[in-house]
Design a protein around this motif. Structure first.
Motif, PDB file in Angstrom:
ATOM      1  N   ALA A   1      46.209 -53.167   0.279  1.00 56.57           N
ATOM      2  CA  ALA A   1      46.359 -54.301   1.184  1.00 56.57           C
ATOM      3  C   ALA A   1      46.496 -53.852   2.628  1.00 56.57           C
ATOM      4  CB  ALA A   1      47.572 -55.135   0.764  1.00 56.57           C
ATOM      5  N   SER A   2      47.220 -52.742   2.862  1.00 57.14           N
ATOM      6  CA  SER A   2      47.468 -52.311   4.235  1.00 57.14           C
ATOM      7  C   SER A   2      46.195 -51.878   4.951  1.00 57.14           C
ATOM      8  CB  SER A   2      48.488 -51.171   4.258  1.00 57.14           C
ATOM      9  OG  SER A   2      47.973 -50.029   3.595  1.00 57.14           O
ATOM     10  N   SER A   3      45.121 -51.590   4.199  1.00 59.70           N
ATOM     11  CA  SER A   3      43.874 -51.177   4.835  1.00 59.70           C
ATOM     12  C   SER A   3      43.255 -52.308   5.643  1.00 59.70           C
ATOM     13  CB  SER A   3      42.878 -50.687   3.778  1.00 59.70           C
ATOM     14  OG  SER A   3      42.484 -51.755   2.931  1.00 59.70           O
ATOM     15  N   TRP A   4      43.751 -53.532   5.451  1.00 57.96           N
ATOM     16  CA  TRP A   4      43.244 -54.660   6.226  1.00 57.96           C
ATOM     17  C   TRP A   4      43.827 -54.689   7.632  1.00 57.96           C
ATOM     18  CZ3 TRP A   4      39.622 -58.388   4.836  1.00 57.96           C
ATOM     19  CH2 TRP A   4      39.103 -58.242   3.536  1.00 57.96           C
ATOM     20  N   LEU A   5      44.872 -53.911   7.874  1.00 57.06           N
ATOM     21  CA  LEU A   5      45.432 -53.821   9.220  1.00 57.06           C
ATOM     22  C   LEU A   5      44.547 -52.908  10.059  1.00 57.06           C
ATOM     23  CD1 LEU A   5      49.189 -53.413   8.255  1.00 57.06           C
ATOM     24  CD2 LEU A   5      48.131 -55.423   9.314  1.00 57.06           C
ATOM     25  N   ARG A   6      44.189 -53.362  11.241  1.00 56.95           N
ATOM     26  CA  ARG A   6      43.272 -52.572  12.058  1.00 56.95           C
ATOM     27  C   ARG A   6      43.946 -52.128  13.357  1.00 56.95           C
ATOM     28  NH1 ARG A   6      38.970 -57.240  13.999  1.00 56.95           N
ATOM     29  NH2 ARG A   6      40.323 -58.322  15.490  1.00 56.95           N
ATOM     30  N   PRO A   7      43.466 -51.052  13.958  1.00 57.91           N
ATOM     31  CA  PRO A   7      44.045 -50.594  15.226  1.00 57.91           C
ATOM     32  C   PRO A   7      43.915 -51.671  16.299  1.00 57.91           C
ATOM     33  CG  PRO A   7      42.613 -48.919  14.271  1.00 57.91           C
ATOM     34  CD  PRO A   7      42.385 -50.169  13.484  1.00 57.91           C
ATOM     35  N   LEU A   8      44.955 -51.816  17.095  1.00 55.75           N
ATOM     36  CA  LEU A   8      44.902 -52.783  18.186  1.00 55.75           C
ATOM     37  C   LEU A   8      44.205 -52.166  19.388  1.00 55.75           C
ATOM     38  CD1 LEU A   8      48.303 -54.702  18.255  1.00 55.75           C
ATOM     39  CD2 LEU A   8      46.117 -55.398  17.314  1.00 55.75           C
ATOM     40  N   SER A   9      43.382 -52.951  20.020  1.00 55.77           N
ATOM     41  CA  SER A   9      42.651 -52.491  21.192  1.00 55.77           C
ATOM     42  C   SER A   9      43.615 -52.125  22.307  1.00 55.77           C
ATOM     43  CB  SER A   9      41.700 -53.591  21.671  1.00 55.77           C
ATOM     44  OG  SER A   9      41.183 -53.279  22.943  1.00 55.77           O
ATOM     45  N   ALA A  10      43.312 -51.030  22.983  1.00 52.58           N
ATOM     46  CA  ALA A  10      44.140 -50.595  24.113  1.00 52.58           C
ATOM     47  C   ALA A  10      43.694 -51.235  25.418  1.00 52.58           C
ATOM     48  CB  ALA A  10      44.090 -49.075  24.231  1.00 52.58           C
ATOM     49  N   ALA A  11      42.694 -52.115  25.351  1.00 55.30           N
ATOM     50  CA  ALA A  11      42.151 -52.699  26.579  1.00 55.30           C
ATOM     51  C   ALA A  11      43.217 -53.445  27.368  1.00 55.30           C
ATOM     52  CB  ALA A  11      40.988 -53.634  26.236  1.00 55.30           C
ATOM     53  N   ARG A  12      44.074 -54.187  26.653  1.00 59.93           N
ATOM     54  CA  ARG A  12      45.140 -54.927  27.328  1.00 59.93           C
ATOM     55  C   ARG A  12      46.368 -54.065  27.553  1.00 59.93           C
ATOM     56  NH1 ARG A  12      45.705 -59.947  23.499  1.00 59.93           N
ATOM     57  NH2 ARG A  12      47.738 -60.035  24.536  1.00 59.93           N
ATOM     58  N   GLY A  13      46.410 -52.909  26.898  1.00 57.43           N
ATOM     59  CA  GLY A  13      47.522 -51.994  27.086  1.00 57.43           C
ATOM     60  C   GLY A  13      48.777 -52.447  26.365  1.00 57.43           C
ATOM     61  N   PRO A  14      49.586 -51.493  25.912  1.00 57.39           N
ATOM     62  CA  PRO A  14      50.851 -51.843  25.261  1.00 57.39           C
ATOM     63  C   PRO A  14      51.896 -52.251  26.284  1.00 57.39           C
ATOM     64  CG  PRO A  14      50.647 -49.467  25.405  1.00 57.39           C
ATOM     65  CD  PRO A  14      49.353 -50.048  25.937  1.00 57.39           C
ATOM     66  N   LEU A  15      52.892 -52.996  25.824  1.00 52.06           N
ATOM     67  CA  LEU A  15      54.026 -53.348  26.674  1.00 52.06           C
ATOM     68  C   LEU A  15      54.838 -52.106  27.007  1.00 52.06           C
ATOM     69  CD1 LEU A  15      56.052 -55.435  27.903  1.00 52.06           C
ATOM     70  CD2 LEU A  15      57.120 -55.534  25.644  1.00 52.06           C
ATOM     71  N   VAL A  16      55.030 -51.257  26.005  1.00 52.52           N
ATOM     72  CA  VAL A  16      55.844 -50.060  26.201  1.00 52.52           C
ATOM     73  C   VAL A  16      55.470 -49.038  25.136  1.00 52.52           C
ATOM     74  CG1 VAL A  16      57.727 -50.859  24.695  1.00 52.52           C
ATOM     75  CG2 VAL A  16      58.226 -49.245  26.543  1.00 52.52           C
ATOM     76  N   GLU A  17      55.627 -47.778  25.457  1.00 54.23           N
ATOM     77  CA  GLU A  17      55.506 -46.700  24.486  1.00 54.23           C
ATOM     78  C   GLU A  17      56.889 -46.101  24.307  1.00 54.23           C
ATOM     79  OE1 GLU A  17      52.429 -43.906  25.231  1.00 54.23           O
ATOM     80  OE2 GLU A  17      50.959 -45.419  25.841  1.00 54.23           O
ATOM     81  N   ARG A  18      57.297 -45.942  23.049  1.00 52.95           N
ATOM     82  CA  ARG A  18      58.640 -45.434  22.760  1.00 52.95           C
ATOM     83  C   ARG A  18      58.549 -44.490  21.574  1.00 52.95           C
ATOM     84  NH1 ARG A  18      63.281 -47.278  24.955  1.00 52.95           N
ATOM     85  NH2 ARG A  18      65.274 -46.840  23.909  1.00 52.95           N
TER      86      ARG A  18
END
Length: 297
Positions: free
Chosen positions: A11-28
């Motif tokens: 089931a988890s294979s349906w999760l896809r990488p989020l595009s970095a175009a909008r950028g993350p709010l924060v990296e931690r």
């Protein structure tokens, strides 16, 4: 209702990488945090076991925070904020989102509060969860001490350090700043009692619930309640204590709004009757009720 898709093996294979175009709010650490993403962006189409109707509705919903693995950029968990009460339509939307989350095995924490909001409170809460989960994961690798001198580290919530008012205390108590604020409000004669009181319970097969209150006028209190709904989710700390801490944090937010006008207050007698109704349901609680000592006379 639409037809369901065929069943997948992972089931988890349906999760896809989020595009970095909008950028993350924060990296931690090894996590990146995105905000306000459509649920449909998290997945590669409609997952197995989800009807077309569920998907069409849920995929358009906004997920407040999505925490991703820093390497794969795939979602690890999500955090939603919602009010304690909602319309029947709101509840239907939540059920449909939960069906989609469950289909892909995504961990989700839903925070129900009338006061705490994604902006400005969400980022601090999400960072706290990342830190708590990371710390607790490290503890799971800790082996039993081989001598009497070595001790197992304390839990994340119990780490002692310097508090905002300069005293020593538990620095990972999200209500600590609010407690200091209550003392300052008391000194400024905005409160008749400087102590923020509270309780927390865990419902069987249900959410963790935290209450907090402080007496503003004689016999009249500022009251906050927070529910934490964990779906395949581990907070990294005891969720009941976290619910209580967040309720205290919500009190702190209300105290900061005092200049905007007189707050809505609850008569202490009414709060006491709510407490008695809660206590009468102790058989429905997962770990009993530890607050019989509280009184509202």
């Amino acid at each position: 209702m639409g037809q369901t898709t065929s069943t997948g093996s992972d089931a988890s294979s349906w999760l896809r990488p989020l595009s970095a175009a909008r950028g993350p709010l924060v990296e931690r650490g090894d996590r990146v945090v995105h905000t306000a993403r459509r649920l449909g962006e998290l997945m590669s189409g409609r997952p197995p076991g989800v009807t077309g109707h569920q998907w069409n509705t849920a995929s358009r919903a906004t997920v407040d925070f999505v925490v991703c693995d820093g390497g794969t950029r795939r979602p690890v968990f999500a955090v939603e904020f919602t009010t304690s009460a909602g319309t029947p339509e709101d509840h239907r939307g939540i059920r449909m989102r939960d069906a989609v989350y469950a289909a892909v095995g995504l961990e989700v924490l839903r925070i129900r509060s009338a006061t705490l909001l994604p902006d400005p409170h969400g980022r601090r809460v999400v960072e706290y969860l990342i830190d708590a989960r990371g710390y607790t994961a490290g503890l799971s690798e800790w082996s039993d001490p081989v001598d009497a001198v070595t001790e197992r580290p304390v839990g994340f919530r119990d780490i002692v350090g310097r508090l905002p008012d300069g005293r020593s205390g538990q620095v990972n108590d999200l209500g600590a700043i609010a407690r200091v604020g209550a003392v300052e409000a008391y000194v400024a004669r905005q409160l008749v009692d400087p102590i923020v009181r509270g309780l927390h319970v865990r419902w069987q097969d249900g959410p963790a619930e935290g209450w907090a209150w402080v007496e503003v006028r004689p016999g009249r209190c500022l009251v906050e309640r927070v529910l934490l709904e964990e779906h395949r989710f581990a907070c990294g700390v005891d969720a009941t204590r976290l619910a209580g801490d967040l309720a205290v944090a919500a009190i702190g937010e209300r105290l900061r709004r005092f200049d905007a006008g007189e707050p809505d207050l609850v008569a202490r007698g009414d709060l006491g009757r709510d407490f008695e109704r809660l206590r009468a349901r102790r058989d429905e609680m997962a770990h009993g009720f530890e607050f019989d000592h509280l009184t509202f006379d």
